[in-house]
Design an enzyme around this catalytic site. Structure first.
Site, PDB file in Angstrom:
ATOM      1  N   ASN A   1      52.700  28.064  64.430  1.00  0.00           N
ATOM      2  CA  ASN A   1      54.082  27.767  64.057  1.00  0.00           C
ATOM      3  C   ASN A   1      54.210  27.965  62.553  1.00  0.00           C
ATOM      4  O   ASN A   1      53.736  27.146  61.778  1.00  0.00           O
ATOM      5  CB  ASN A   1      54.418  26.320  64.444  1.00  0.00           C
ATOM      6  CG  ASN A   1      55.825  25.926  64.021  1.00  0.00           C
ATOM      7  OD1 ASN A   1      56.649  26.792  63.719  1.00  0.00           O
ATOM      8  ND2 ASN A   1      56.105  24.631  64.001  1.00  0.00           N
TER       9      ASN A   1
ATOM     10  N   LYS B   1      56.797  27.821  60.832  1.00  0.00           N
ATOM     11  CA  LYS B   1      57.905  27.017  60.290  1.00  0.00           C
ATOM     12  C   LYS B   1      58.776  27.907  59.385  1.00  0.00           C
ATOM     13  O   LYS B   1      58.891  29.098  59.638  1.00  0.00           O
ATOM     14  CB  LYS B   1      57.385  25.790  59.545  1.00  0.00           C
ATOM     15  CG  LYS B   1      56.317  25.024  60.345  1.00  0.00           C
ATOM     16  CD  LYS B   1      56.049  23.663  59.813  1.00  0.00           C
ATOM     17  CE  LYS B   1      54.821  23.077  60.492  1.00  0.00           C
ATOM     18  NZ  LYS B   1      54.859  21.662  60.584  1.00  0.00           N
TER      19      LYS B   1
ATOM     20  N   HIS C   1      60.459  20.766  68.831  1.00  0.00           N
ATOM     21  CA  HIS C   1      59.494  20.459  67.772  1.00  0.00           C
ATOM     22  C   HIS C   1      59.942  19.189  67.036  1.00  0.00           C
ATOM     23  O   HIS C   1      61.141  18.949  66.881  1.00  0.00           O
ATOM     24  CB  HIS C   1      59.388  21.640  66.803  1.00  0.00           C
ATOM     25  CG  HIS C   1      58.249  21.468  65.845  1.00  0.00           C
ATOM     26  ND1 HIS C   1      58.362  20.738  64.681  1.00  0.00           N
ATOM     27  CD2 HIS C   1      56.965  21.904  65.894  1.00  0.00           C
ATOM     28  CE1 HIS C   1      57.184  20.739  64.056  1.00  0.00           C
ATOM     29  NE2 HIS C   1      56.324  21.442  64.774  1.00  0.00           N
TER      30      HIS C   1
ATOM     31  N   GLU D   1      60.176  18.497  64.049  1.00  0.00           N
ATOM     32  CA  GLU D   1      61.087  18.707  62.919  1.00  0.00           C
ATOM     33  C   GLU D   1      62.518  18.952  63.416  1.00  0.00           C
ATOM     34  O   GLU D   1      63.485  18.563  62.763  1.00  0.00           O
ATOM     35  CB  GLU D   1      60.565  19.862  62.041  1.00  0.00           C
ATOM     36  CG  GLU D   1      59.350  19.393  61.250  1.00  0.00           C
ATOM     37  CD  GLU D   1      58.273  20.435  61.027  1.00  0.00           C
ATOM     38  OE1 GLU D   1      58.559  21.637  61.091  1.00  0.00           O
ATOM     39  OE2 GLU D   1      57.116  20.026  60.788  1.00  0.00           O
TER      40      GLU D   1
ATOM     41  N   GLU E   1      52.379  16.638  70.398  1.00  0.00           N
ATOM     42  CA  GLU E   1      52.226  16.641  68.946  1.00  0.00           C
ATOM     43  C   GLU E   1      52.642  15.279  68.379  1.00  0.00           C
ATOM     44  O   GLU E   1      53.839  15.041  68.145  1.00  0.00           O
ATOM     45  CB  GLU E   1      53.125  17.717  68.329  1.00  0.00           C
ATOM     46  CG  GLU E   1      52.817  19.118  68.786  1.00  0.00           C
ATOM     47  CD  GLU E   1      53.257  20.132  67.745  1.00  0.00           C
ATOM     48  OE1 GLU E   1      52.397  20.738  67.122  1.00  0.00           O
ATOM     49  OE2 GLU E   1      54.480  20.275  67.549  1.00  0.00           O
TER      50      GLU E   1
ATOM     51  N   GLY F   1      51.354  18.023  59.882  1.00  0.00           N
ATOM     52  CA  GLY F   1      51.459  18.344  58.456  1.00  0.00           C
ATOM     53  C   GLY F   1      50.934  17.261  57.536  1.00  0.00           C
ATOM     54  O   GLY F   1      51.180  17.284  56.334  1.00  0.00           O
TER      55      GLY F   1
ATOM     56  N   SER G   1      47.797  18.865  62.566  1.00  0.00           N
ATOM     57  CA  SER G   1      46.713  19.057  61.599  1.00  0.00           C
ATOM     58  C   SER G   1      45.431  19.605  62.228  1.00  0.00           C
ATOM     59  O   SER G   1      44.327  19.216  61.857  1.00  0.00           O
ATOM     60  CB  SER G   1      46.437  17.751  60.838  1.00  0.00           C
ATOM     61  OG  SER G   1      47.591  17.366  60.109  1.00  0.00           O
TER      62      SER G   1
HETATM   63  C1  PEP Z   1      53.296  22.052  63.916  1.00  0.00           C
HETATM   64  O1  PEP Z   1      54.059  22.567  63.107  1.00  0.00           O
HETATM   65  O2  PEP Z   1      53.585  22.050  65.117  1.00  0.00           O
HETATM   66  C2  PEP Z   1      52.051  21.452  63.444  1.00  0.00           C
HETATM   67  C3  PEP Z   1      51.245  20.901  64.307  1.00  0.00           C
HETATM   68  O3  PEP Z   1      51.816  21.519  62.087  1.00  0.00           O
HETATM   69  P1  PEP Z   1      50.391  21.248  61.352  1.00  0.00           P
HETATM   70  O4  PEP Z   1      49.337  21.990  62.131  1.00  0.00           O
HETATM   71  O5  PEP Z   1      50.574  21.771  59.988  1.00  0.00           O
HETATM   72  O6  PEP Z   1      50.159  19.758  61.416  1.00  0.00           O
END
Ligand code: PEP
Length: 248
Positions: free
Chosen positions: A12, A14, A96, A98, A166, A172, A212
């Site tokens: 992703n 973003k 997601h 976000e 998630e 993040g 992460s």
């Molecule tokens: C994500 O954007 O779905 C995500 C898991 O980000 P990160 O791996 O940076 O935590």
């Protein structure tokens, strides 16, 4: 561990990148080598969907990071599944954290979007997960089951859905769920699918972990029986993404 579920790694990006940095990502993905037993899909900003699709090898999928719930109309700023398909892409990431927490998308809206994306012929990475205070209040199961309950009525074809668990506190932040914490929720989600959809869907649906994921922690997470892959944010922009793709 089930061998029937193909390992799945989504990236992703973003709201990151430009054509020059996308060229760099395409280069390291082409160089790989990538385990052919892993399905790879990258989620790119909508203005780069065509560019990415035209330049990436065909076997790597391209996903939009969002779409709206109808085919067209007076919805300024939105894109439809039909437009994503017209750019040559077959996937969309929906729900997601976000989108949920920065842009205020509700369980109901996300479910409608998933329903329309499937109806239009796309494949969907559907994201769910609890916030930190919900985990600390022991509400994780309640929250993810409520998100599943909202999604379910609009999912007409589970074979085109990958479920991404998630935890919001891990996205993040550099704080990854331990393999045991992630496995615990994944097993409960699979059980939920068995009880509320069917045992076939529970057995076949890929449930991937996001939060992460890094080259350092991916191998341990990938060993867990109900973790069928990853959704990767930050690390998907770097050459190390190849290590994550090859985690199993
Ligand atoms: C994500 O954007 O779905 C995500 C898991 O980000 P990160 O791996 O940076 O935590």
């Amino acid at each position: 561990m089930s061998s029937s579920r193909k390992f799945f790694v989504g990236g992703n990006w973003k709201m990151n990148g430009n054509k020059a940095s996308i060229d760099g990502i395409i280069d390291f993905l082409k160089k790989g080598p990538l385990n052919p037993n892993t399905e790879v899909v990258v989620g790119c900003p909508q203005c780069y969907l065509s560019y990415t699709r035209e330049n990436l090898p065909e076997e790597i999928g391209v996903a939009a990071q969002n779409c709206y719930k109808v085919p067209k109309g007076a919805f300024t700023g939105e894109i439809s599944p039909a437009m994503i398909k017209d750019c040559g892409c077959k996937w969309v990431i929906l729900g997601h954290s976000e989108r949920r927490n920065v842009f205020g998308e509700s369980d109901e809206l996300i479910s409608e979007k998933v329903g329309h994306a499937l109806e239009a012929g796309l494949k969907v990475i559907a994201c769910i997960g609890e916030k930190l205070e919900e985990r600390e209040n022991n509400q994780t199961d309640e929250v993810v089951f409520a998100q599943m309950t909202a999604l379910q009525p609009n999912i007409t074809d589970w074979s085109r859905v990958v479920l991404a668990y998630e935890p919001v506190w891990a996205i993040g932040t550099g704080k990854t769920a331990t393999p045991e914490q992630a496995q615990d929720v994944h097993a409960k989600l699979r059980n939920w699918l068995s009880e509320n959809v069917s045992s076939e869907v529970a057995e076949s649906c890929r449930i991937i972990y996001g939060g992460s994921v890094s080259p350092a922690n991916c191998a341990e997470l990938a060993k867990m029986g109900d973790i069928d892959g990853f959704l990767v944010g930050g690390a998907s922009l770097k050459p190390d993404f190849v290590t994550i793709i090859n985690a199993r």
